[in-house]
Motif scaffolding. Structure first.
Motif, mmCIF file in Angstrom:
data_model
loop_
_atom_site.group_PDB
_atom_site.id
_atom_site.type_symbol
_atom_site.label_atom_id
_atom_site.label_comp_id
_atom_site.label_asym_id
_atom_site.label_seq_id
_atom_site.Cartn_x
_atom_site.Cartn_y
_atom_site.Cartn_z
ATOM 1 N N ALA A 1 79.603 35.982 -42.921
ATOM 2 C CA ALA A 1 78.690 35.481 -43.946
ATOM 3 C C ALA A 1 77.264 35.913 -43.656
ATOM 4 O O ALA A 1 76.504 36.265 -44.558
ATOM 5 C CB ALA A 1 78.785 33.956 -44.029
ATOM 6 N N MET B 1 76.957 39.539 -44.580
ATOM 7 C CA MET B 1 76.891 39.714 -46.019
ATOM 8 C C MET B 1 75.523 39.310 -46.563
ATOM 9 O O MET B 1 74.957 39.971 -47.431
ATOM 10 C CB MET B 1 77.997 38.885 -46.688
ATOM 11 N N SER B 2 74.967 38.225 -46.031
ATOM 12 C CA SER B 2 73.677 37.754 -46.519
ATOM 13 C C SER B 2 72.554 38.719 -46.166
ATOM 14 O O SER B 2 71.523 38.738 -46.824
ATOM 15 C CB SER B 2 73.375 36.365 -45.955
ATOM 16 N N SER C 1 73.120 44.144 -53.557
ATOM 17 C CA SER C 1 73.747 42.987 -54.186
ATOM 18 C C SER C 1 75.232 43.247 -54.380
ATOM 19 O O SER C 1 75.625 44.313 -54.851
ATOM 20 C CB SER C 1 73.101 42.706 -55.543
ATOM 21 N N TYR D 1 79.586 36.072 -54.590
ATOM 22 C CA TYR D 1 78.351 36.850 -54.649
ATOM 23 C C TYR D 1 77.531 36.522 -53.410
ATOM 24 O O TYR D 1 77.643 35.432 -52.854
ATOM 25 C CB TYR D 1 77.552 36.573 -55.926
ATOM 26 N N ASN D 2 76.746 37.484 -52.960
ATOM 27 C CA ASN D 2 75.949 37.240 -51.768
ATOM 28 C C ASN D 2 74.545 36.793 -52.154
ATOM 29 O O ASN D 2 74.180 36.754 -53.338
ATOM 30 C CB ASN D 2 75.916 38.473 -50.862
ATOM 31 N N ASN D 3 73.763 36.457 -51.150
ATOM 32 C CA ASN D 3 72.433 35.907 -51.409
ATOM 33 C C ASN D 3 71.533 36.930 -52.088
ATOM 34 O O ASN D 3 70.668 36.581 -52.891
ATOM 35 C CB ASN D 3 71.802 35.439 -50.095
ATOM 36 N N SER E 1 83.887 40.423 -45.882
ATOM 37 C CA SER E 1 82.742 39.536 -45.762
ATOM 38 C C SER E 1 83.000 38.253 -46.516
ATOM 39 O O SER E 1 83.612 38.244 -47.560
ATOM 40 C CB SER E 1 81.492 40.221 -46.323
ATOM 41 N N PRO F 1 80.637 35.486 -47.895
ATOM 42 C CA PRO F 1 79.300 34.942 -48.073
ATOM 43 C C PRO F 1 79.345 33.465 -48.427
ATOM 44 O O PRO F 1 80.404 32.862 -48.527
ATOM 45 C CB PRO F 1 78.751 35.766 -49.240
ATOM 46 N N TYR G 1 81.449 31.684 -52.742
ATOM 47 C CA TYR G 1 82.732 32.328 -53.012
ATOM 48 C C TYR G 1 83.772 31.287 -53.363
ATOM 49 O O TYR G 1 83.673 30.118 -52.999
ATOM 50 C CB TYR G 1 83.221 33.147 -51.806
#
Length: 726
Positions: free
Chosen positions: A149, A152-153, A158, A171-173, A507, A509, A512
C-alpha cells in the motif's frame, strides 16, 4: 405516545367477553321462564340495571388490566427480548446486557433474558478468541499489505482499477488527488463526485473510448500477446488533457487457455494539460518565427532584385549578389529544417499505438456496419502489416465517411483495403458506382466528424495530420469504383508470443474493494436488486428549523457511501451552506453551527448540483428521510436539481425489523446495536451513524423476508411512521 393496537385489543377483550357471556346467560335463563315469571324478573332487574352495569364495568376493567399485564409479560416482553437478541446477533459490538424490567416481565422472561445474556457473553468471548487467532495469523500478511500500500501510494502515476461494468474497485492516493484537478468545482467537491469505490469511471471517460480500448486489448490477448495494453489521449469535462494507458485484468476463474476472458481493466492516468499547453505555446512562437522569417526573406529577395540594377559597377554587383544569394539559401534551408522538425514534433507528440492492421480493419468493419447500416467487407488486407495509429480517432474517421456516403449518396456496400506502399501503408475506403465532387470531399475532410448521434470535435483532416499522413480520393474508371485513401505510418512487426504472463496488480492501496469484480449487477432493475448488492449514499442535513415550507433552510449537508456492504468513511461529503437568512439562537446549541461559520460559504444552489453528482447512481438513505427530502424537493424549481433515485428510511426500516420496540429514534437504535454515538447532530456524524445502523438492519430485514429494494420500500410504507409528513 403511539397506542399499541395489540395491547388496546387485549384490554377490551375481557370486558367484551364478559358482556357477551352475561347477555347470553341472561337470554338462556329468560327462555326457561313462563311469561308471567319473565315479567316479574324484568320488574326486579329494571331498577337495578345501573348497579349491574357498574359491576360489569369494574369487573371488566380489572379483567382487562390483568389481561394487559399478562399480554405484556407473556407476549410483548418476549417479542422485545427476541428483537434485542436479534440486534445483538446482528451487531458487531460486544453485547451489553439490557434485561426486561422486573415489573414488566415474568420469571420465565427474566430467565430467558439471563440465558440470552450468557450466550451473548460466550459469543463475545469466542469472537475475541477467534479475532486474536486471526490477527496473529494475518500479521505477516498485513505487513506485506502495508508495504505494498505504501508503494502504491508513492507512485507518481494515477492508477484506477475497474470491473467490466466500469465500476471503480481500486484507486491509489495519486488518483484521488488527481480527481481534484479534474473536478469542475475542486474547492467544494474535492473531486469526490468523480472518483470513489463503486462509482462509474464513465463520469471521467467516454464509454465508447474505453470499449474500443478493451476490444483492442482483447484481440491481442486472443493472438497470444503476453501483456497487451492500449493507450489514448482524451479530455475531461473540466477541459484537462489526459494520457491514459489501459491494461486488462484477467479472470482467475476462466477456463485455461481462454486468454481473452477478462474481469476488469487497469487505467494508468497522466495529466498532460500543462505539458501540452507549453508545447502549444512553443509551436505558436515557432510558427510566428517561421512566418516572420519568410516575410523577411521576401524583402531580402526584393533587395537582391534591386541590386541587379544596371547602374552598379560589375564587381560590386557580383559580390553583393553572391553574398545575398548564399545567405538566402542558408536561411531558407535552416528555417525549412526547423519548421519540419517542429511539425514532426507536433505530430509525434500525440501518442500513437502499434496495432496489427488486420485488427484495425476488423474493428472498422464492425463499426461501419453498426453505425452506417452499410454492408462492409475487406477482400484485400495485408495480414502481416503493423500500423502506428490512434486507432479510436481513425475508426471514427472511417465510420464518419461511410455514414455520409450512406446518408447523402445512398451507398449500400463499402470495402476496406490495406496494403503496403513503400515506407507507408494505404488504407482505402472503397465504394462502387456513385461519384462525388472534389468540393464535397473537401467539405467532408474539414468539417467535424459525426457518427450516428455522436459528434467529434475532430475532423478527418485533424486525424490525418495527427498521423503525419495524407488523405485524398480517387476514381478507378476501369473498375467503376471510387475510394478515399489514408496514407498511414508503419510500425515494426511485433513478435507473436504465446500467452504465458498474466497481468497482475500486486499493490494494495488504501482504497480498494475487489468484491466489486462481480459483474452483471447493474443489469437488473433496482427494485429487484438485493439490498446487499446496492450502492448507497447515506446523508443527513442540519437546518435552521423544522419547517421547510415556512422558510427554514439547509445549513449543512453530510454524506457517506456504502458500497458492497461496506461503509466507506474515507469517501465522504461535508459542506456548510449559507442559508441566506438568520440562524435561530435556540438551534445553535443543538447543531453547533453559528452565523459566523456559514458566512461566506456557498449557497444551496451551488452545493446541490455537487451533492447530486456525489449521490448519482446510488440509493439515498436517511433517518426520518421525509424531513430531509422535503428540504431537497423544495429546491428543485430554483436549482434545477432533482433527486429522483429511490430513498430508504432507517426510521421506517427499524419499525419493520423491530416492530415491538418502544422507540425508533436514531440513538435508541444505535444503543440496541451497541453502536457508539459520536458526532451527534453534525450532518456527517449523523450520516455515518445512520449508515452503521442501516448495515445492521439489512440482516434483520432478511430474517423478516425483506431481501430486495422493492420489498424494503413496500414494507416501510406499511408502517405507522410512514404517515409522517413535512
Amino acid at each position: 405516545m403511539k397506542i399499541d393496537a395489540h395491547q388496546f385489543a387485549v384490554a377490551l377483550a375481557p370486558g367484551a367477553l364478559l358482556a357477551l357471556l352475561g347477555l347470553g346467560l341472561g337470554a338462556i335463563f329468560a327462555a326457561t321462564l313462563a311469561p308471567d315469571e319473565r315479567a316479574v324478573l324484568g320488574e326486579m332487574i329494571a331498577p337495578r340495571v345501573p348497579l349491574l352495569v357498574l359491576g360489569w364495568a369494574v369487573l371488566a376493567i380489572a379483567l382487562g388490566a390483568l389481561a394487559r399485564r399478562a399480554h405484556a409479560i407473556w407476549v410483548t416482553e418476549p417479542a422485545r427480548l427476541a428483537e434485542a437478541a436479534q440486534a445483538t446477533a446482528a451487531g458487531g459490538a460486544p453485547h451489553r446486557s439490557a434485561p426486561p424490567a422486573e415489573a414488566a416481565c415474568g420469571a420465565g422472561a427474566r430467565a430467558l433474558a439471563g440465558v440470552v445474556d450468557e450466550l451473548a457473553r460466550q459469543r463475545d468471548g469466542l469472537r475475541a478468541d477467534i479475532d486474536a487467532r486471526v490477527q496473529e495469523a494475518a500479521r505477516g500478511i498485513e505487513q506485506e499489505r502495508s508495504r505494498l500500500a505504501a508503494l502504491m501510494s508513492e507512485l507518481t502515476q494515477s492508477v484506477v482499477v475497474c470491473n467490466l461494468d466500469g465500476r471503480i474497485l481500486l484507486y491509489n492516493n495519486r488518483a484521488r488527488l488527481q480527481s481534484r484537478a479534474l473536478s469542475s468545482v475542486p474547492a467544494l467537491a474535492d473531486g469526490a463526485e468523480l472518483i470513489g469505490l463503486g462509482r462509474s469511471i464513465y463520469a471521467l471517460f467516454d464509454r465508447e473510448l474505453i470499449a474500443h480500448a478493451l476490444e483492442s486489448v482483447q484481440r491481442r490477448l486472443l493472438r497470444g500477446a503476453p501483456q497487451p495494453s492500449a493507450q489514448f489521449v482524451t479530455s475531461s469535462q473540466a477541459g484537462q488533457l489526459l494520457r491514459v494507458q489501459l491494461a486488462p485484468v484477467r479472470d482467475p476463474s476462466a477456463v485455461p487457455g481462454d486468454a481473452a476472458q477478462l474481469s476488469g481493466f487497469v487505467l494508468m492516468l497522466q495529466n498532460i494539460t500543462r505539458e501540452f499547453e507549453e508545447d502549444a505555446e512553443q509551436d505558436r512562437l515557432l510558427h510566428g518565427l517561421t512566418e516572420g522569417s519568410r516575410s523577411s526573406l521576401g524583402s531580402l529577395q526584393a533587395a537582391v532584385d534591386m541590386l541587379e540594377l544596371p547602374d552598379l559597377d560589375a564587381p560590386t554587383r557580383e559580390r553583393f549578389l553572391r553574398v545575398v544569394h548564399d545567405e538566402v539559401r542558408a536561411m531558407t534551408a535552416r528555417l525549412q529544417s526547423l519548421a519540419a522538425s517542429a511539425s514532426q514534433g507536433l505530430k509525434t507528440r500525440w501518442p500513437l499505438e502499434d496495432m496489427l492492421g488486420a485488427d484495425l480493419v476488423q474493428a472498422a468493419l464492425r463499426l461501419i456496419e453498426a453505425r452506417s447500416g452499410a454492408r462492409a467487407s475487406a477482400p484485400e488486407v495485408d495480414a502481416g502489416l503493423w500500423l502506428r495509429v490512434d486507432s479510436y480517432a481513425l475508426l471514427q474517421a472511417l465510420a464518419s465517411l461511410a455514414t455520409r456516403l450512406v446518408d447523402e449518396f445512398a451507398v449500400k456496400r463499402v470495402q476496406l483495403r490495406l496494403r503496403r506502399a513503400g515506407e507507408r501503408a494505404h488504407l482505402d475506403l472503397v465504394w462502387a458506382g456513385t461519384a462525388i465532387s472534389t468540393e464535397t470531399v473537401t467539405s467532408w475532410e474539414s468539417s467535424p466528424m459525426t457518427v450516428g448521434d455522436r459528434a467529434s470535435p475532430l475532423s478527418v483532416r485533424d486525424v490525418v495530420e495527427r498521423h503525419g499522413g495524407e488523405f485524398w480520393f480517387q476514381r478507378e474508371r476501369a473498375l467503376q469504383t471510387t475510394f478515399f485513401r489514408f496514407l498511414l505510418p508503419l510500425a515494426p512487426p511485433q513478435e507473436q508470443l504465446e500467452a504465458a504472463a498474466v497481468l497482475r496488480s500486486e499493490s494494495r492501496p488504501e482504497y480498494y474493494d475487489f468484491d466489486l469484480f462481480q459483474p452483471g449487477i447493474q443489469a437488473r432493475e433496482l427494485d429487484e436488486r438485493r439490498l446487499v448488492d446496492l450502492a448507497y449514499t447515506v446523508f443527513d442535513t442540519e437546518t435552521t428549523g423544522l419547517d421547510p415550507s415556512q422558510g427554514d433552510e439547509i445549513i449543512q449537508i453530510g454524506a457517506a457511501r456504502i458500497v458492497n456492504g461496506k461503509l466507506l468513511r474515507q469517501e465522504s461529503f461535508e459542506q456548510l451552506i449559507d442559508p441566506g437568512r438568520s440562524i435561530p439562537a435556540a438551534g445553535i446549541p443543538i447543531h453547533g453551527i453559528t452565523p459566523a461559520m456559514v458566512a461566506g460559504q456557498p449557497g444551496i444552489a451551488e452545493i446541490l448540483p455537487i451533492f447530486h453528482a456525489f449521490a448519482n447512481d446510488t440509493v439515498l438513505v436517511a433517518h426520518n428521510a421525509a424531513f430531509d427530502m422535503r428540504f431537497l424537493q423544495l429546491k428543485e424549481a430554483s436549482t434545477g436539481v432533482r433527486f429522483d433515485q429511490p430513498v430508504l428510511d432507517t426510521l421506517l426500516l427499524s419499525a419493520v425489523a423491530n416492530p415491538h420496540q418502544a422507540s425508533h429514534e436514531l440513538e435508541a437504535i444505535a444503543e440496541r446495536f451497541g453502536i457508539a454515538v459520536l458526532g451527534r447532530h453534525t450532518a456527517l456524524g449523523d450520516a455515518i451513524l445512520t449508515a452503521e445502523v442501516f448495515l445492521r438492519l439489512i440482516p434483520l430485514l432478511a430474517d423478516k423476508g425483506v431481501h430486495t429494494l422493492g420489498q424494503a420500500r413496500e414494507a416501510a410504507q406499511r408502517t405507522w411512521y410512514a404517515r409522517l409528513k413535512y
